[in-house]
Design a protein around this motif. Sequence first.
Motif, PDB file in Angstrom:
ATOM      1  N   GLN A 166       0.832  -1.201   0.000  1.00 56.63           N
ATOM      2  CA  GLN A 166       0.000   0.000   0.000  1.00 56.63           C
ATOM      3  C   GLN A 166       0.870   1.257   0.000  1.00 56.63           C
ATOM      4  O   GLN A 166       0.599   2.222  -0.735  1.00 56.63           O
ATOM      5  CB  GLN A 166      -0.921   0.010   1.226  1.00 56.63           C
ATOM      6  CG  GLN A 166      -1.945  -1.100   1.290  1.00 56.63           C
ATOM      7  CD  GLN A 166      -3.188  -0.839   0.448  1.00 56.63           C
ATOM      8  OE1 GLN A 166      -3.276   0.157  -0.254  1.00 56.63           O
ATOM      9  NE2 GLN A 166      -4.149  -1.747   0.519  1.00 56.63           N
ATOM     10  N   PRO A 182     -10.060  12.440  -3.335  1.00 60.39           N
ATOM     11  CA  PRO A 182     -10.132  11.106  -2.731  1.00 60.39           C
ATOM     12  C   PRO A 182     -10.593  10.047  -3.732  1.00 60.39           C
ATOM     13  O   PRO A 182     -10.122   8.910  -3.705  1.00 60.39           O
ATOM     14  CB  PRO A 182     -11.149  11.297  -1.597  1.00 60.39           C
ATOM     15  CG  PRO A 182     -11.042  12.746  -1.229  1.00 60.39           C
ATOM     16  CD  PRO A 182     -10.784  13.445  -2.530  1.00 60.39           C
ATOM     17  N   GLU A 183     -11.490  10.430  -4.617  1.00 60.05           N
ATOM     18  CA  GLU A 183     -11.999   9.488  -5.614  1.00 60.05           C
ATOM     19  C   GLU A 183     -10.885   9.069  -6.576  1.00 60.05           C
ATOM     20  O   GLU A 183     -10.783   7.895  -6.951  1.00 60.05           O
ATOM     21  CB  GLU A 183     -13.154  10.115  -6.406  1.00 60.05           C
ATOM     22  CG  GLU A 183     -14.433  10.345  -5.614  1.00 60.05           C
ATOM     23  CD  GLU A 183     -14.326  11.516  -4.649  1.00 60.05           C
ATOM     24  OE1 GLU A 183     -15.112  11.553  -3.662  1.00 60.05           O
ATOM     25  OE2 GLU A 183     -13.468  12.404  -4.859  1.00 60.05           O
ATOM     26  N   ARG A 186      -8.538   6.679  -4.741  1.00 64.23           N
ATOM     27  CA  ARG A 186      -9.134   5.349  -4.641  1.00 64.23           C
ATOM     28  C   ARG A 186      -9.046   4.605  -5.973  1.00 64.23           C
ATOM     29  O   ARG A 186      -8.760   3.394  -6.002  1.00 64.23           O
ATOM     30  CB  ARG A 186     -10.582   5.443  -4.169  1.00 64.23           C
ATOM     31  CG  ARG A 186     -10.733   5.699  -2.681  1.00 64.23           C
ATOM     32  CD  ARG A 186     -12.157   5.417  -2.212  1.00 64.23           C
ATOM     33  NE  ARG A 186     -13.090   6.418  -2.745  1.00 64.23           N
ATOM     34  CZ  ARG A 186     -13.399   7.544  -2.106  1.00 64.23           C
ATOM     35  NH1 ARG A 186     -12.847   7.814  -0.936  1.00 64.23           N
ATOM     36  NH2 ARG A 186     -14.256   8.393  -2.644  1.00 64.23           N
ATOM     37  N   GLU A 187      -9.274   5.331  -7.056  1.00 65.50           N
ATOM     38  CA  GLU A 187      -9.216   4.706  -8.381  1.00 65.50           C
ATOM     39  C   GLU A 187      -7.810   4.198  -8.692  1.00 65.50           C
ATOM     40  O   GLU A 187      -7.630   3.065  -9.141  1.00 65.50           O
ATOM     41  CB  GLU A 187      -9.664   5.715  -9.448  1.00 65.50           C
ATOM     42  CG  GLU A 187      -9.504   5.232 -10.879  1.00 65.50           C
ATOM     43  CD  GLU A 187     -10.422   4.077 -11.219  1.00 65.50           C
ATOM     44  OE1 GLU A 187     -10.099   3.323 -12.148  1.00 65.50           O
ATOM     45  OE2 GLU A 187     -11.470   3.920 -10.550  1.00 65.50           O
ATOM     46  N   SER A 190      -6.673   1.222  -6.543  1.00 66.97           N
ATOM     47  CA  SER A 190      -7.633   0.115  -6.504  1.00 66.97           C
ATOM     48  C   SER A 190      -6.990  -1.254  -6.692  1.00 66.97           C
ATOM     49  O   SER A 190      -7.600  -2.270  -6.380  1.00 66.97           O
ATOM     50  CB  SER A 190      -8.716   0.320  -7.571  1.00 66.97           C
ATOM     51  OG  SER A 190      -8.151   0.357  -8.872  1.00 66.97           O
ATOM     52  N   TYR A 199      -9.442   1.302   3.904  1.00 67.96           N
ATOM     53  CA  TYR A 199      -9.331   2.147   2.717  1.00 67.96           C
ATOM     54  C   TYR A 199      -9.486   3.636   3.010  1.00 67.96           C
ATOM     55  O   TYR A 199      -8.749   4.461   2.457  1.00 67.96           O
ATOM     56  CB  TYR A 199     -10.360   1.717   1.669  1.00 67.96           C
ATOM     57  CG  TYR A 199     -10.149   0.315   1.168  1.00 67.96           C
ATOM     58  CD1 TYR A 199      -9.028  -0.011   0.410  1.00 67.96           C
ATOM     59  CD2 TYR A 199     -11.054  -0.696   1.470  1.00 67.96           C
ATOM     60  CE1 TYR A 199      -8.828  -1.300  -0.054  1.00 67.96           C
ATOM     61  CE2 TYR A 199     -10.865  -1.987   1.018  1.00 67.96           C
ATOM     62  CZ  TYR A 199      -9.745  -2.291   0.248  1.00 67.96           C
ATOM     63  OH  TYR A 199      -9.545  -3.572  -0.195  1.00 67.96           O
ATOM     64  N   VAL A 200     -10.451   4.014   3.851  1.00 68.27           N
ATOM     65  CA  VAL A 200     -10.677   5.431   4.134  1.00 68.27           C
ATOM     66  C   VAL A 200      -9.430   6.061   4.740  1.00 68.27           C
ATOM     67  O   VAL A 200      -8.995   7.160   4.341  1.00 68.27           O
ATOM     68  CB  VAL A 200     -11.889   5.615   5.078  1.00 68.27           C
ATOM     69  CG1 VAL A 200     -12.000   7.072   5.513  1.00 68.27           C
ATOM     70  CG2 VAL A 200     -13.174   5.164   4.391  1.00 68.27           C
ATOM     71  N   VAL A 203      -6.510   6.360   2.186  1.00 66.88           N
ATOM     72  CA  VAL A 203      -6.696   7.536   1.324  1.00 66.88           C
ATOM     73  C   VAL A 203      -6.295   8.806   2.069  1.00 66.88           C
ATOM     74  O   VAL A 203      -5.628   9.692   1.510  1.00 66.88           O
ATOM     75  CB  VAL A 203      -8.159   7.626   0.830  1.00 66.88           C
ATOM     76  CG1 VAL A 203      -8.408   8.966   0.133  1.00 66.88           C
ATOM     77  CG2 VAL A 203      -8.474   6.474  -0.110  1.00 66.88           C
TER      78      VAL A 203
END
Length: 213
Positions: A166, A182-183, A186-187, A190, A199-200, A203
């Motif tokens: 990670q 953030p989106e 995440r993408e 992924s 995950y939160v 990020v």
Amino acid sequence: MSIELPESDVPPPKGADEPSSGPTRRTFIATSTAVGGVVVAGGVIGGSLLADPAAAETVRSGQVSLTVNGTRRTVTVDNRTSLLDLLREEFGLTGSKKGCNAGACGACTVLVDGRRVNSCLTLAVRLEGTEVTTIEGLADGDQLHPLQQAFIDEDAFQCGYCTPGQILSGIGCIQEGHTGSPEEIREWMSGNICRCGCYVKIVRAVEQTAGRK
């Protein structure tokens, strides 16, 4: 009115026995299976594989020189050896984890010339002259890499098995400029799976390191 039955459904005449001459269906199947086994064992295995034992034992290898965490290394490896196995088995750098060993979980992520790769899918012999960075090479003495510190600050891990991958993936994500939201993080993260579901917080750690906080 007569009904013609399929051949398999026509009952044998009463009192009729199986023919005494010629193979029965059961005998034919048993014989075919036995003969097939002999052909496979004697023809395929014996002919193609065992005919040349030296060919079966031949292992092709190659020499590769690469820089790992700032140290130049030259080794001779089996051409089938993955970068992950080279790091773990040859160099003792076990921070990179073997998860799925199929490029699906991201636990083995490292940086090659600054770009993140799945080391389990990368052949070591193809990395001549490259620079490889693993989790062991991020800290400067006792000074953690900013993303390592951010993972601690944000409590972005539980069991920690996926954490090295990670973090390396997060560094790559930042260097590639994929931290606009953030989106977006995440993408572009992924490909790294966290079974603990952090995950939160992961990020948030990437955002913190990218200077968004």
